[in-house]
Design a protein around this motif. Structure first.
Motif, PDB file in Angstrom:
ATOM      1  N   PHE A   1      87.648  81.418  12.909  1.00 43.79           N
ATOM      2  CA  PHE A   1      87.952  81.814  11.544  1.00 43.79           C
ATOM      3  C   PHE A   1      88.765  80.750  10.806  1.00 43.79           C
ATOM      4  N   GLU A   2      89.341  79.809  11.550  1.00 39.72           N
ATOM      5  CA  GLU A   2      90.135  78.740  10.965  1.00 39.72           C
ATOM      6  C   GLU A   2      89.457  77.395  11.211  1.00 39.72           C
ATOM      7  N   ILE A   3      89.711  76.419  10.349  1.00 43.86           N
ATOM      8  CA  ILE A   3      89.169  75.085  10.595  1.00 43.86           C
ATOM      9  C   ILE A   3      89.916  74.449  11.762  1.00 43.86           C
ATOM     10  N   PRO A   4      89.279  73.532  12.494  1.00 42.20           N
ATOM     11  CA  PRO A   4      89.949  72.881  13.626  1.00 42.20           C
ATOM     12  C   PRO A   4      91.137  72.035  13.176  1.00 42.20           C
ATOM     13  N   ALA A   5      91.962  71.665  14.135  1.00 39.36           N
ATOM     14  CA  ALA A   5      93.119  70.825  13.850  1.00 39.36           C
ATOM     15  C   ALA A   5      92.745  69.353  13.774  1.00 39.36           C
ATOM     16  N   SER A   6      91.589  68.987  14.344  1.00 42.64           N
ATOM     17  CA  SER A   6      91.230  67.579  14.419  1.00 42.64           C
ATOM     18  C   SER A   6      89.718  67.426  14.449  1.00 42.64           C
ATOM     19  N   LEU A   7      89.187  66.497  13.665  1.00 45.49           N
ATOM     20  CA  LEU A   7      87.752  66.211  13.627  1.00 45.49           C
ATOM     21  C   LEU A   7      87.539  64.706  13.744  1.00 45.49           C
ATOM     22  N   THR A   8      86.895  64.282  14.814  1.00 47.01           N
ATOM     23  CA  THR A   8      86.616  62.867  15.025  1.00 47.01           C
ATOM     24  C   THR A   8      85.134  62.624  14.782  1.00 47.01           C
ATOM     25  N   LEU A   9      84.813  61.769  13.826  1.00 43.98           N
ATOM     26  CA  LEU A   9      83.420  61.505  13.496  1.00 43.98           C
ATOM     27  C   LEU A   9      82.805  60.525  14.486  1.00 43.98           C
ATOM     28  N   TYR A  10      81.526  60.661  14.692  1.00 43.41           N
ATOM     29  CA  TYR A  10      80.808  59.853  15.674  1.00 43.41           C
ATOM     30  C   TYR A  10      80.359  58.533  15.055  1.00 43.41           C
ATOM     31  N   SER A  11      80.487  57.456  15.801  1.00 47.02           N
ATOM     32  CA  SER A  11      80.079  56.126  15.336  1.00 47.02           C
ATOM     33  C   SER A  11      78.638  55.851  15.744  1.00 47.02           C
ATOM     34  N   ALA A  12      77.719  56.370  14.944  1.00 47.12           N
ATOM     35  CA  ALA A  12      76.300  56.207  15.249  1.00 47.12           C
ATOM     36  C   ALA A  12      75.856  54.765  15.040  1.00 47.12           C
ATOM     37  N   VAL A  13      74.886  54.336  15.830  1.00 45.21           N
ATOM     38  CA  VAL A  13      74.262  53.026  15.648  1.00 45.21           C
ATOM     39  C   VAL A  13      73.066  53.202  14.710  1.00 45.21           C
ATOM     40  N   VAL A  14      73.050  52.408  13.648  1.00 42.71           N
ATOM     41  CA  VAL A  14      71.949  52.448  12.687  1.00 42.71           C
ATOM     42  C   VAL A  14      71.130  51.170  12.837  1.00 42.71           C
ATOM     43  N   ASP A  15      69.849  51.332  13.174  1.00 46.18           N
ATOM     44  CA  ASP A  15      68.942  50.183  13.243  1.00 46.18           C
ATOM     45  C   ASP A  15      67.675  50.530  12.463  1.00 46.18           C
ATOM     46  N   LYS A  16      66.629  49.774  12.621  1.00 42.62           N
ATOM     47  CA  LYS A  16      65.444  49.989  11.783  1.00 42.62           C
ATOM     48  C   LYS A  16      64.753  51.319  12.077  1.00 42.62           C
ATOM     49  N   THR A  17      65.053  51.928  13.217  1.00 44.18           N
ATOM     50  CA  THR A  17      64.411  53.194  13.558  1.00 44.18           C
ATOM     51  C   THR A  17      64.977  54.377  12.798  1.00 44.18           C
ATOM     52  N   ASN A  18      66.226  54.262  12.298  1.00 41.15           N
ATOM     53  CA  ASN A  18      66.848  55.405  11.618  1.00 41.15           C
ATOM     54  C   ASN A  18      67.560  55.026  10.323  1.00 41.15           C
ATOM     55  N   VAL A  19      67.390  53.793   9.850  1.00 39.35           N
ATOM     56  CA  VAL A  19      68.150  53.325   8.694  1.00 39.35           C
ATOM     57  C   VAL A  19      67.853  54.132   7.434  1.00 39.35           C
ATOM     58  N   ASP A  20      66.635  54.615   7.272  1.00 35.29           N
ATOM     59  CA  ASP A  20      66.311  55.398   6.077  1.00 35.29           C
ATOM     60  C   ASP A  20      67.164  56.655   5.983  1.00 35.29           C
ATOM     61  N   GLN A  21      67.479  57.236   7.121  1.00 32.60           N
ATOM     62  CA  GLN A  21      68.292  58.455   7.155  1.00 32.60           C
ATOM     63  C   GLN A  21      69.680  58.216   6.570  1.00 32.60           C
ATOM     64  N   TYR A  22      70.215  57.015   6.795  1.00 28.99           N
ATOM     65  CA  TYR A  22      71.595  56.731   6.404  1.00 28.99           C
ATOM     66  C   TYR A  22      71.719  55.944   5.102  1.00 28.99           C
ATOM     67  N   MET A  23      70.616  55.517   4.535  1.00 25.72           N
ATOM     68  CA  MET A  23      70.656  54.618   3.370  1.00 25.72           C
ATOM     69  C   MET A  23      71.513  55.171   2.233  1.00 25.72           C
ATOM     70  N   SER A  24      71.436  56.477   1.985  1.00 30.19           N
ATOM     71  CA  SER A  24      72.175  57.072   0.858  1.00 30.19           C
ATOM     72  C   SER A  24      73.684  57.039   1.077  1.00 30.19           C
ATOM     73  N   THR A  25      74.139  56.819   2.307  1.00 30.43           N
ATOM     74  CA  THR A  25      75.578  56.797   2.600  1.00 30.43           C
ATOM     75  C   THR A  25      76.157  55.388   2.552  1.00 30.43           C
ATOM     76  N   GLY A  26      75.299  54.371   2.388  1.00 32.64           N
ATOM     77  CA  GLY A  26      75.774  52.991   2.386  1.00 32.64           C
ATOM     78  C   GLY A  26      76.682  52.685   1.217  1.00 32.64           C
ATOM     79  N   PHE A  27      77.754  51.952   1.464  1.00 32.21           N
ATOM     80  CA  PHE A  27      78.709  51.628   0.402  1.00 32.21           C
ATOM     81  C   PHE A  27      78.539  50.179  -0.037  1.00 32.21           C
ATOM     82  N   LYS A  28      78.908  49.899  -1.298  1.00 32.47           N
ATOM     83  CA  LYS A  28      78.770  48.565  -1.863  1.00 32.47           C
ATOM     84  C   LYS A  28      80.072  47.786  -1.772  1.00 32.47           C
TER      85      LYS A  28
END
Length: 350
Positions: free
Chosen positions: A323-350
């Motif tokens: 019922f409560e949010i967790p105390a800690s959230l660690t995001l995963y460091s995914a590897v992005v290569d040509k097989t999945n880059v389209d999935q992440y393109m919208s998150t890329g920063f300039k």
């Protein structure tokens, strides 16, 4: 990514398995377990079925956006808040001056915002103002650079620097698995930062699994295009032959790629770090040495807004039983290569 400091590797966190895209989708449906809120949403918008709740004023204080990743942090926070009709965002002008940022946060406390989201310029130096907010009854979402004590925040969310190095090392190790006496080099960030040490340790630990791979050189840059170019030129001059390069940061990677092009080198593969749009585009084109990048997702700021809203409305997270949010959230460091880059393109920063 200058000065942002991950949790210590011994810190227990909830590991989300699919980087910020997964985290954003799960957190987007922050809910108190109402059935109408259970459907997860796309990364850039709240759950479609979610209705407005209690109005929440969120105070956001971050450092100066003097780096692509930090600018993306601010943009992610602002854009996420706009998606919610029940959220008002009070955002400060970013500052790398500790005293100034403390003053900005104290102003937000005096305004009696409902929740604070803080990416401190210096986690240790800003711990006391985090404590002040918590004692005033304002829950704090501590973003990435961690305060000295859990008493200064209700929830911490951030990236995994050790995991970033670990995944970069495993990716390179697998690519070089069939090559004997493979050589790799490392273009690190600022060596006086804990995050740089964690990234290098993760990388070195991963390479221990590949006895045929040996790191032959390491140079520390400064997370800037200019330093990346200068330090990479030095590495190329010193190393006439190697098989792979891991660069800690995509901003300094722009400079590193310039040095590589000027030297006319294309005899190795390169893995970047962070998730810049330019890196994604180069990976998709697949006509140079850059073959992958390991995420340190700035979308964590959007997820921090989701968490702050949930705290302000006394809700949990869709998809979890608590019922409560967790105390800690660690995001995963995914590897992005040509097989999945389209999935992440919208998150890329300039």
């Amino acid at each position: 990514m200058p000065q942002h400091t991950s949790r210590f590797t011994s810190r227990r966190g909830l590991l989300f398995g699919t980087a910020a895209v997964g985290a954003g989708a799960l957190l987007a449906g922050c809910t108190s377990n109402d059935s109408s809120d259970d459907e997860p949403a796309a990364n850039d918008q709240p759950a479609a079925a979610e209705s407005s709740g209690k109005p929440v004023t969120i105070g956001f204080a971050g450092p100066q956006a003097d780096h692509g990743w930090l600018n993306a942090i601010n943009d992610n926070a602002k854009n996420r808040a706009k998606k919610y009709s029940d959220v008002t965002l009070e955002i400060t002008e970013g500052s790398n001056d500790t005293a100034q940022q403390i003053g900005q946060i104290e102003t937000l406390i005096n305004k009696k915002v409902d929740v604070l989201v803080v990416l401190p310029a210096d986690g240790k130096a800003l711990t006391q103002v985090g404590l002040k907010a918590m004692r005033a009854g304002i829950p704090v979402v501590n973003l990435d650079r961690i305060f000295n004590t859990p008493q200064a925040y209700r929830c911490w969310i951030g990236g995994d620097n050790y995991g970033m190095g670990l995944n970069a090392g495993h990716y390179i190790g697998e690519k070089l698995k069939g090559k004997s006496n493979a050589k790799v080099i490392e273009l690190a960030g600022l060596d006086n930062l804990e995050l740089t040490k964690q990234r290098t340790k993760g990388f070195d630990d991963a390479l221990k699994n590949y006895p045929n791979v040996r790191k032959v050189a390491r140079q520390a840059a400064e997370f800037t295009v200019e330093s990346g170019q200068a330090k990479m030129a030095q590495l190329l001059q010193a190393q006439s032959s190697f098989d792979a390069l891991w660069n800690h940061d995509d901003d300094q990677g722009v400079g590193a790629l310039r040095a590589i092009d000027q030297a006319g080198r294309d005899d190795f593969l390169m893995v970047g770090g962070a998730g810049a749009l330019s890196a994604f585009q180069a990976i998709k084109q697949d006509n140079g040495v850059l073959k992958a990048t390991v995420l340190y997702p700035p979308t964590m700021a959007a997820s921090a807004i989701d968490l702050a809203r949930a705290l302000g409305q006394s809700k949990g997270i869709s998809g979890l039983s608590e019922f409560e949010i967790p105390a800690s959230l660690t995001l995963y460091s995914a590897v992005v290569d040509k097989t999945n880059v389209d999935q992440y393109m919208s998150t890329g920063f300039k």
